[in-house]
Design a protein around this motif. Sequence first.
Motif, short mmCIF file in Angstrom:
data_model
loop_
_atom_site.label_atom_id
_atom_site.label_comp_id
_atom_site.label_asym_id
_atom_site.label_seq_id
_atom_site.Cartn_x
_atom_site.Cartn_y
_atom_site.Cartn_z
N UNK A 1 0.82 -1.05 0.15
CA UNK A 1 -0.04 0.15 -0.08
C UNK A 1 0.92 1.17 -0.11
N UNK A 2 0.73 2.05 -0.92
CA UNK A 2 1.74 3.35 -1.39
C UNK A 2 0.65 4.41 -0.81
N UNK A 3 0.70 5.13 0.14
CA UNK A 3 -0.15 6.37 0.57
C UNK A 3 0.76 7.51 0.99
N UNK A 4 0.83 8.32 0.20
CA UNK A 4 0.30 8.32 -1.23
C UNK A 4 1.54 8.68 -2.30
N UNK A 5 0.91 8.39 -3.65
CA UNK A 5 2.15 8.73 -4.54
C UNK A 5 2.36 10.24 -4.92
N UNK A 6 1.25 10.66 -4.58
CA UNK A 6 1.26 12.22 -5.00
C UNK A 6 2.03 13.03 -3.87
N UNK A 7 2.03 12.45 -2.91
CA UNK A 7 2.84 13.11 -1.68
C UNK A 7 4.47 12.49 -1.60
N UNK A 8 4.75 11.63 -2.29
CA UNK A 8 6.14 11.05 -2.08
C UNK A 8 7.09 11.71 -3.08
N UNK A 9 8.07 12.25 -2.59
CA UNK A 9 9.08 13.01 -3.48
C UNK A 9 10.23 12.28 -4.21
N UNK A 10 10.61 12.42 -5.46
CA UNK A 10 11.67 11.86 -5.97
C UNK A 10 13.07 12.23 -5.34
N UNK B 1 7.94 16.56 -14.18
CA UNK B 1 7.72 15.54 -14.64
C UNK B 1 8.60 14.22 -14.39
N UNK B 2 9.37 14.44 -13.38
CA UNK B 2 10.33 13.47 -12.90
C UNK B 2 9.62 12.07 -12.41
N UNK B 3 8.59 12.46 -11.42
CA UNK B 3 7.81 11.18 -10.92
C UNK B 3 7.09 10.36 -12.26
N UNK B 4 6.41 10.90 -13.09
CA UNK B 4 5.91 10.37 -14.29
C UNK B 4 6.89 9.37 -15.05
N UNK B 5 7.97 9.96 -15.36
CA UNK B 5 9.12 9.16 -16.04
C UNK B 5 9.45 8.03 -15.17
N UNK C 1 -6.14 12.96 -11.48
CA UNK C 1 -5.17 12.09 -10.57
C UNK C 1 -3.83 12.51 -10.97
N UNK C 2 -2.81 13.11 -10.50
CA UNK C 2 -1.53 13.20 -10.73
C UNK C 2 -0.72 12.07 -10.99
N UNK C 3 0.18 11.86 -11.74
CA UNK C 3 1.33 10.63 -11.60
C UNK C 3 1.80 10.38 -12.98
N UNK C 4 0.96 10.82 -14.00
CA UNK C 4 1.24 10.51 -15.39
C UNK C 4 0.34 9.35 -16.05
N UNK C 5 0.65 9.16 -17.17
CA UNK C 5 -0.11 7.99 -18.00
C UNK C 5 0.28 6.87 -17.63
N UNK C 6 1.37 6.32 -16.96
CA UNK C 6 1.67 5.06 -16.68
C UNK C 6 0.83 4.39 -15.64
N UNK C 7 0.29 5.07 -14.80
CA UNK C 7 -0.62 4.79 -13.67
C UNK C 7 -1.84 4.41 -14.38
N UNK C 8 -2.26 5.22 -15.22
CA UNK C 8 -3.63 4.82 -16.06
C UNK C 8 -3.54 3.63 -16.99
#
Length: 362
Positions: free
Chosen positions: A154-163, A178-182, A226-233
């Motif tokens: 469980x990853x809570x949350x991906x939006x709040x986790x920095x790279x 766009x670092x996290x989406x990549x 929902x942020x995070x990029x297309x890979x999540x979708x």
Amino acid sequence: MGKVIKMSEHTGKINVGDLAKKINKKLGIQVAHDLNESNPVSVKDWIPTGSRWLDCSIKPGEYAGIPVGKITELAGLSGAGKSFMAAQIAGNAQKKGMFVVYFDAESAIDEDFLIKAGCTKDQLLYQQAVSVEKVLETMEYVMNEYSGARVLFIWDSIAATPSEKDLEGDFNPQSSMAVKPRIFSKAFPKLTIPLANTESTLLLINQLKTNISSRPAEMLVEPYIAPGGKAIEYFSSLRIWLTKRKAKASFALDEDGIRVGSHVKAFIKKSRMGSEGRICEFKIMWGGNNVRIQDEESWLEVLKAAKHPNFTLSGAWYTMIGKDGKSRKFQAKQWLKKLEEKSFRETVISLMDETLIEKYKS
């Protein structure tokens, strides 16, 4: 002289099982499968969400939940109750013998909250999500080191986790855009097959944000993103969005008028199980001593929305007819008390199953 090509001695019909074994031996990894014996991509098990209505809505014709072996995104507005639902899913996973690894980026989960949600500490590892890269490395390590164990991440949350780049850089958002989406676009293809092969599950908690598109028509149709990029979708087999009702109706209040919960609308944004677009509603109680999803309370709404011929309303009285042919009358205020009666409860579940499951079976 040209190179002589040696023809294979194998001619005629190919044996699927034999070919799969030889390919796996050649590649050094279990990737080829005889579907007559096993299929690692089919969902063999589900983790209940805590809402029967939602579980029955996820896969048409089946009592389902969060698919084991897949990636699921649970995104919601602030205060909608997504962290509590995640904790309840963790407790239900433990009841199935699964180990839980909980990544917390917001330092917001305490052990009392987890225990109230039904979790046990001896089968749960809590890890601070200090960076996206470290979370991903941990998941890969656990699946490699404990390949025989079924794990719920469980990853809570991906939006709040920095790279790592976010942590090393300055406060200028342009420096890590766009670092996290990549990172996700590289990570999820790498994790998808190990999750399926180990029957582990990744539950991504995400935050819904207001769509500030330059096109007004798009904002009306799709008010949230929902942020995070297309890979999540692309790599999520199931995406559930939690939104709230408008104004005061969005909250549940105790007898003193204190907010102790949220009235939530669960919208299935994406489903590889064929249930995209389904909506259900229930309350998530996240405050006070009564921390839970109000599951049974929502069953009455299921029957009202279904318009089943054996469930009718006349004035303030509901009439419900079961398979035994008996007529049962009650008022809404008597609902929970009536559910304590075995025959009444069985009739309710039977009508719900007809509405949510049986009618969709092929």
